[in-house]
Design a protein around this motif. Structure first.
Motif, PDB file in Angstrom:
ATOM      1  N   THR A  57       0.800  -1.222   0.000  1.00  0.00           N
ATOM      2  CA  THR A  57       0.000   0.000   0.000  1.00  0.00           C
ATOM      3  C   THR A  57       0.833   1.272   0.000  1.00  0.00           C
ATOM      4  O   THR A  57       2.008   1.269   0.358  1.00  0.00           O
ATOM      5  CB  THR A  57      -0.914   0.068   1.239  1.00  0.00           C
ATOM      6  N   HIS A  61      -1.525  -5.554   0.801  1.00  0.00           N
ATOM      7  CA  HIS A  61      -2.966  -5.431   0.596  1.00  0.00           C
ATOM      8  C   HIS A  61      -3.517  -6.465  -0.373  1.00  0.00           C
ATOM      9  O   HIS A  61      -4.720  -6.662  -0.456  1.00  0.00           O
ATOM     10  CB  HIS A  61      -3.358  -4.013   0.155  1.00  0.00           C
ATOM     11  N   HIS A  74      -3.677   2.960  -4.618  1.00  0.00           N
ATOM     12  CA  HIS A  74      -3.528   2.115  -3.426  1.00  0.00           C
ATOM     13  C   HIS A  74      -2.236   1.308  -3.427  1.00  0.00           C
ATOM     14  O   HIS A  74      -1.757   0.909  -2.374  1.00  0.00           O
ATOM     15  CB  HIS A  74      -4.704   1.154  -3.295  1.00  0.00           C
TER      16      HIS A  74
END
Length: 78
Positions: free
Chosen positions: A27, A35, A53
């Motif tokens: 991330t 993630h 992200h």
């Protein structure tokens, strides 16, 4: 003026050269965390993109990695 990260242009192509290659997305932000993860078997190809992200991609195992900057080989742990 809004301070935004421009994303969407950077792709990475990962081709597994053995079974069990791990591809891990990390991330953005003050705390870097896992993630997303995928496991590829020999011959499988994954196309990954850096996004708002995803700031880094970690690859474990024997694979070919192709980017706009060139190609690199990752290796298995010995």
């Amino acid at each position: 003026m809004e301070n935004r990260i421009q994303v969407g242009n950077e792709y990475v192509i990962i081709k597994a050269k053995e079974d069990g290659v791990n591809v891990i997305g990390l991330t953005r932000g003050s705390d870097t965390r896992f993630h997303h993860s995928e496991k590829l078997d020999q011959g499988e190809v994954m196309i990954a993109q850096f996004t708002e992200h995803t700031s880094a991609i970690k690859i474990r195992g024997n694979a070919s990695i192709m980017t706009a900057y060139g190609e690199v080989e990752s290796e298995s742990k010995k």
